[in-house]
Design a protein around this motif. Structure first.
Motif, PDB file in Angstrom:
ATOM      1  N   SER A   1      -6.047   8.535   4.021  1.00  0.00           N
ATOM      2  CA  SER A   1      -4.968   7.869   3.288  1.00  0.00           C
ATOM      3  C   SER A   1      -4.117   7.051   4.246  1.00  0.00           C
ATOM      4  N   ARG A   2      -3.451   6.073   3.686  1.00  0.00           N
ATOM      5  CA  ARG A   2      -2.539   5.200   4.428  1.00  0.00           C
ATOM      6  C   ARG A   2      -1.420   4.786   3.481  1.00  0.00           C
ATOM      7  N   PRO A   3      -0.222   4.519   4.007  1.00  0.00           N
ATOM      8  CA  PRO A   3       0.848   3.990   3.146  1.00  0.00           C
ATOM      9  C   PRO A   3       0.563   2.526   2.816  1.00  0.00           C
TER      10      PRO A   3
ATOM     11  N   PRO B   1       2.630  -6.291   2.437  1.00  0.00           N
ATOM     12  CA  PRO B   1       2.940  -7.632   2.952  1.00  0.00           C
ATOM     13  C   PRO B   1       2.845  -7.775   4.465  1.00  0.00           C
ATOM     14  N   LEU B   2       3.233  -6.750   5.217  1.00  0.00           N
ATOM     15  CA  LEU B   2       3.267  -6.902   6.667  1.00  0.00           C
ATOM     16  C   LEU B   2       2.252  -6.056   7.416  1.00  0.00           C
ATOM     17  N   GLY B   3       1.551  -5.156   6.739  1.00  0.00           N
ATOM     18  CA  GLY B   3       0.636  -4.262   7.435  1.00  0.00           C
ATOM     19  C   GLY B   3      -0.824  -4.601   7.192  1.00  0.00           C
ATOM     20  N   VAL B   4      -1.619  -4.420   8.229  1.00  0.00           N
ATOM     21  CA  VAL B   4      -3.065  -4.574   8.112  1.00  0.00           C
ATOM     22  C   VAL B   4      -3.705  -3.397   8.837  1.00  0.00           C
ATOM     23  N   GLN B   5      -4.741  -2.841   8.235  1.00  0.00           N
ATOM     24  CA  GLN B   5      -5.474  -1.717   8.821  1.00  0.00           C
ATOM     25  C   GLN B   5      -6.877  -2.195   9.177  1.00  0.00           C
TER      26      GLN B   5
END
Length: 195
Positions: free
Chosen positions: A145-147, A97-101
């Motif tokens: 990988s990313r959370p 919801p709050l993260g963008v990569q």
């Protein structure tokens, strides 16, 4: 003067072409949660009217309902953001919801359709959910990988998987369109000498 206006218009078209949404969100799950929160707030208000508690109780419940609705509205807004967008020379991946990569286009190898089991229990083991898989280059170790929010997808071992329940309905045509957009975007940012 006219030459400058033409150059600015061309730059604007190029920028607009480079900034585009490739995969939209699915608002239905977030909207259901928001409506549920509104229903809880309505029930709390009805109980307040029926019970007639002291003023501090009314203020407490009203504040709690307002806070819940604010959080619900913020979640609805965050859930409405695109899952995959191209911005210049990078793809913006939103799997929480709050993260963008911001993933550089040069490390994205391909995008293709997939599927995964709906659940681990026996009742849903034979049902599958459509997914969209974005494969990253093995040399891009820092992007392995990313959370992420597990309901929205996964990002493990160089595979970014978008869960079809939290994005627009997935199909072979959408996967082909996104794959074609990827090729075009990579051509746009790769110098001719490196092709």
């Amino acid at each position: 003067m006219q030459g400058q206006a033409t150059a600015e218009a061309e730059l604007s078209r190029e920028t607009h072409a480079a900034d585009e949404v490739w995969l939209r969100a699915n608002l239905r799950p977030a909207a259901v949660l928001f409506v549920a929160m509104m229903a809880v707030a309505a029930v709390a208000a009805a109980v307040l009217i029926a019970v007639r508690p002291p003023a501090w109780g009314v203020a407490f419940v009203a504040t709690a309902c307002l806070a819940g609705l604010t959080v619900g509205a913020a979640f609805l807004w965050a859930a409405s953001r695109p899952r995959l967008a191209c911005r210049g020379d990078a793809l913006e991946v939103r799997l929480s919801p709050l993260g963008v990569q911001r993933v550089p286009l040069e490390v994205v190898e391909c995008i293709f359709p997939g599927s995964q089991p709906l659940g681990a229990d026996d009742e849903t083991a034979d049902r599958r959910v459509s997914t969209l898989v974005m494969r990253l280059a093995e040399r891009a170790v820092e992007w392995r990988s990313r959370p992420v929010a597990s309901a929205w997808g996964s990002w493990e071992d160089g595979n970014v998987v978008f869960d079809g329940r939290w994005c627009e309905p997935l199909s072979q045509a959408i996967a082909r369109d996104i794959s074609a957009r990827l090729l075009e975007a990579k051509r746009r940012v790769t110098p001719v000498s490196q092709r």
